[in-house]
Design a protein around this motif. Structure first.
Motif: not given
Length: 403
Positions: A259-267
């Motif tokens: 989930r954190r990796a997904e958020q970093l991709d979005v950022l």
């Protein structure tokens, strides 16, 4: 402005507290009819039926008000009835027979009243900073366009010179009505000018680290540029913090890391799509921050991560539309109007001309731009998007161009 829910309001409270802790006197106002300020601050604001809620002090240097648009409408309506009722002239209309609630269906009435109230607070000398908790972005953009829309309609239906003649004319009914309209126009114009002043007003967009939210943020950036509203930054809320290296075999840990990796991709995608807008990352705080102590801790947490909630003293200002002579002279001149417009979907771009105004629409937002005097004697020759710049070219109209 931003996505609905407590997150947006929580960050508005944290921003206000950051200012107040820095020694600034702050008024935190809510125009979001969901009114979650009391919930986020952990206090109850009494709302007496039929009265306009007042201002409450909740901490040192921090005052709060939740603006009830319906109560405000009733209060202002009573003022208008009192003014017109004292005109001493039989006008044939019994305003007292109307219920203020009947006026709530008129588009933009409540929104305009809230904005004029905010403008009044901004012009007061009691506060250094005014933080406004706005409704979600789509509703807020509609509110922001309301002043320009109303002023445009009034000027076409009852032009300023006709209103001036009515004020000085022998018909007392028309004189009182025209005077009342001029008061409304003055208040609405003050709101419009305040919103368009990049040195006094800036918007903070609150969003989430989600793909759909990134697309919405890009459209809001486009709309803000079209409306002349300075987008100060985008605050990405509830981003999962990093965890120490260790065993990642447990399903819960794997879920968290994914989930954190997904958020970093979005950022990363958000920074790519909005390269000129500061991105403020607000880490997930764990327990929901409710109450003054928790909100103050949230503001401190954001500051400690190097993401400032309080804007810089010398903010980046937006670009106003500009006009210049590109080539030629006299009837062979070519003038270019340029304005910054980072359109998300170029297929939505629409242009029109109504008298001395240029109509520009993009990404679901439309704005009426008064043309510079030299362009009023010209016709539109063409338009193009040059990167993030809208370029509209004009040529002199032989029928009206000075010879």
């Amino acid at each position: 402005m931003g996505k609905g829910g407590v997150g947006k309001t929580t960050l508005a409270c944290a921003t206000a507290m950051s200012y107040s802790r820095a020694g600034r006197r702050v008024l935190l106002a809510s125009v979001d009819q969901a009114h979650s300020l009391g919930d986020a601050l952990g206090v109850h604001f009494p709302h007496e039926p039929g009265t306009v809620p007042g201002i409450a002090t909740v901490a040192t240097n921090l005052d709060v008000i939740e603006i009830d648009s319906l109560a405000l409408l009733e209060d202002r309506f009573r003022e208008v009835v009192r003014v017109l009722g004292g005109a001493g002239h039989e006008h044939g209309i019994d305003l007292a027979a109307l219920d203020p609630a009947e006026l709530t269906g008129l588009p933009g009435v409540q929104e305009l009243l809230m904005l004029t109230e905010i403008a009044g607070f901004a012009d007061g000398r009691g506060w250094d900073v005014l933080v406004v908790d706005c409704p979600p972005s789509a509703d807020m953009l509609r509110i922001v366009t309301a002043p320009e829309t109303l002023l445009g309609y009034l000027d076409r239906v009852w032009p300023p010179h006709a209103r001036a003649l009515s004020v000085a004319g022998p018909d007392l009914r028309r004189a009182v009505l025209a005077t009342t309209v001029e008061r409304i126009v003055g208040a609405v114009r003050a709101v419009r000018d305040l919103l368009a002043d990049p040195e006094r007003t800036a918007a903070h967009l609150v969003t989430a680290a989600e793909r759909v939210a990134v697309a919405e943020s890009a459209r809001v950036r486009s709309a803000a540029a079209l409306l002349g509203l300075r987008l100060r930054d985008v605050m990405v809320n509830k981003v999962l913090p990093a965890v120490p290296d260790g065993d990642s075999g447990h399903p819960a840990v794997r879920w968290y890391l994914d989930r954190r990796a997904e958020q970093l991709d979005v950022l990363a995608d958000l920074r790519r799509r909005l390269p000129d807008v500061p991105i403020v990352v607000v880490p997930h705080s764990g327990p929901e921050p409710v109450g003054s102590a928790a909100l103050a801790a949230l503001a401190g947490l954001v500051d400690s991560r190097g993401n400032r909630v309080v804007p810089d003293a010398d903010p980046m200002l937006g670009d106003a539309p500009s006009v210049r002579l590109e080539s030629g002279s006299g009837l062979h001149s070519v003038y270019a109007l340029r304005m910054r417009l980072p359109v998300v979907d170029p297929a939505t771009l629409r242009l029109g001309r109504v008298e001395d105004d240029l109509i520009v629409g993009a990404d679901g937002i439309r704005r009426r731009l008064p043309l510079a005097p030299v362009l009023r004697r010209c016709t539109v020759d063409g338009a193009e998007l040059d990167g993030e710049q809208l370029v509209v070219r004009f040529r002199p109209d032989p029928e009206v161009w000075p010879r």
